[in-house]
Design a protein around this motif. Structure first.
Motif, mmCIF file in Angstrom:
data_model
loop_
_atom_site.group_PDB
_atom_site.id
_atom_site.type_symbol
_atom_site.label_atom_id
_atom_site.label_comp_id
_atom_site.label_asym_id
_atom_site.label_seq_id
_atom_site.Cartn_x
_atom_site.Cartn_y
_atom_site.Cartn_z
ATOM 1 N N ARG A 256 37.323 39.170 42.636
ATOM 2 C CA ARG A 256 38.126 37.901 43.310
ATOM 3 C C ARG A 256 38.086 36.271 42.921
ATOM 4 O O ARG A 256 39.212 35.887 42.372
ATOM 5 C CB ARG A 256 38.698 38.244 44.326
ATOM 6 N N GLU A 260 40.852 35.264 39.713
ATOM 7 C CA GLU A 260 41.056 33.735 39.890
ATOM 8 C C GLU A 260 40.705 32.443 39.603
ATOM 9 O O GLU A 260 41.497 32.074 39.439
ATOM 10 C CB GLU A 260 41.239 33.873 41.648
ATOM 11 N N ARG A 290 45.635 41.596 38.289
ATOM 12 C CA ARG A 290 45.274 40.451 37.709
ATOM 13 C C ARG A 290 45.787 40.488 36.034
ATOM 14 O O ARG A 290 45.768 39.121 35.678
ATOM 15 C CB ARG A 290 44.707 39.547 38.038
#
Length: 367
Positions: A256, A260, A290
């Motif tokens: 993550r 990100e 994503r």
């Protein structure tokens, strides 16, 4: 289903990779070292797992024996739905010993074995438990160990294409090496370049610019340290090439952070490093949310490779990584060999689908 015992088996199978060599620090990988983990249950079923162990098999074995086995013995896992909670508790119990690295390698082995057992209890292949197969075979790419000499690189690339592979990965760090590979395989074949974290940001950006004429599908881990996601994102932005990373990441939490930061176009969870099947599924779900592609790190020949086949079978697309080498034996016979079309068949038996050949285990066991 109650776990009664956990055993780690160090298996070492030699290989022939032609002119290639692969180095990790000062140690050369001269054989395929596997830590195959056997999980026994009170119902008589056996599950098989896999802990990453290229140059640290004794350490991985000890982690399984000293950390994982005491956590697992007596553990009740009634079905697949109970595995994520059980594995989170194991992670919590062992977090003082590190959230990444050896501890997670050993945890990965237990997780894979539990999913193998869950499939066997139900009498269905793993891919049925995790979403259902969309593919019965997975296209494989030839992962060449580091060679260094452009002429030899070109020769090995040509051999791999002639063997049926439809894509190539290099482990090289020079522009002439990449150019030689592209010239050998032509313009229509995907080419990936795994660098194993050698450069700082500016050098990685220059390397990306210099390689653009060879049109690599991505650069893999060009930056040291591998967890410097900000610099990796800058290389992706300024270098003009897609970036892949993840074989050095454990758990969905680190992925993550990576995603990100905008560090990668391709996420590369390694099922025998990331925390097993449970964490791999979480990483894949995050990547899909994503818009990041999933292309797993999987140059293994133990239970982790079987697990990766199932994990990719439930996806519409994606390749699987295979070391380009010859070996005298395999735990699964010839059932994971690449066929003439460059594909590997997804196992259809219960759990991981195959049982390891115990004669091969005995012959190549390291005491």
């Amino acid at each position: 289903m109650k776990i009664t015992d956990v055993r780690a088996h160090h298996i070492r199978i030699p290989y022939d990779a032609g002119p290639a060599s692969f180095r990790q620090g000062a140690s050369a990988i001269s054989a395929l070292d596997m830590v195959v983990v056997e999980v026994s249950t009170d119902g008589g079923l056996t599950g098989w797992g896999d802990a990453f162990a290229y140059v640290c098999p004794k350490t991985s074995c000890m982690a399984v024996t000293e950390m994982i086995a005491p956590q697992a013995r007596g553990l009740e896992v009634p079905d697949a739905t109970a595995i994520p909670a059980a594995m989170e508790q194991v992670q919590r119990n062992l977090h003082l010993f590190g959230r990444y690295g050896i501890t997670m390698f050993a945890i990965s082995a237990l997780d894979i074995a539990l999913w193998d057992l869950a499939g066997k209890v139900k009498g269905v292949p793993l891919h049925r438990l995790i979403g259902g197969a969309k593919r019965t075979t997975i296209p494989a790419y030839a992962s060449l160990m580091r060679i260094g000499v452009p002429e030899q690189i070109a020769g090995e690339c040509s051999k791999a294409i002639q063997s049926g592979y439809s894509a190539i990965k290099l482990h090289e760090t020079t522009v002439p090496a990449v150019a030689a590979a592209r010239k050998a395989i032509g313009t229509g074949v995907p080419l990936m370049v795994d660098m194993n974290c050698p450069l700082d940001g500016p050098a990685a950006i220059r390397f990306a610019h210099d390689c653009r004429a060879s049109a690599p599908m991505f650069l893999e881990e060009p930056v040291w340290p591998p967890e410097d996601f900000a610099t990796l994102a800058e290389v992706r932005k300024q270098g003009g090439l897609d970036i892949a990373a993840g074989e050095n990441a454990c758990t969905v939490h680190q992925f993550r952070q990576m995603i990100e930061a905008g560090a990668v176009s391709h996420a590369q969870p390694s099922v025998i490093k990331v925390g097993g099947i449970t964490e791999f599924l979480a990483v894949a779900e995050l990547a899909d949310q994503r818009g990041v592609q999933v292309i797993p790190h999987s140059p293994y020949f133990g239970p982790g490779f079987l697990a990766t086949l199932h994990l990719m079978a439930i996806r519409d697309a994606g390749l699987i990584e295979m070391f380009f080498m010859n070996r005298p034996a395999c735990l699964w016979g010839g059932r994971i060999d690449v066929d003439e079309s460059g594909h590997v068949a997804v196992p259809q038996g219960p759990g991981l689908g195959y049982e390891p050949d115990r004669d091969v285990m005995q012959q190549y066991r390291v005491a």
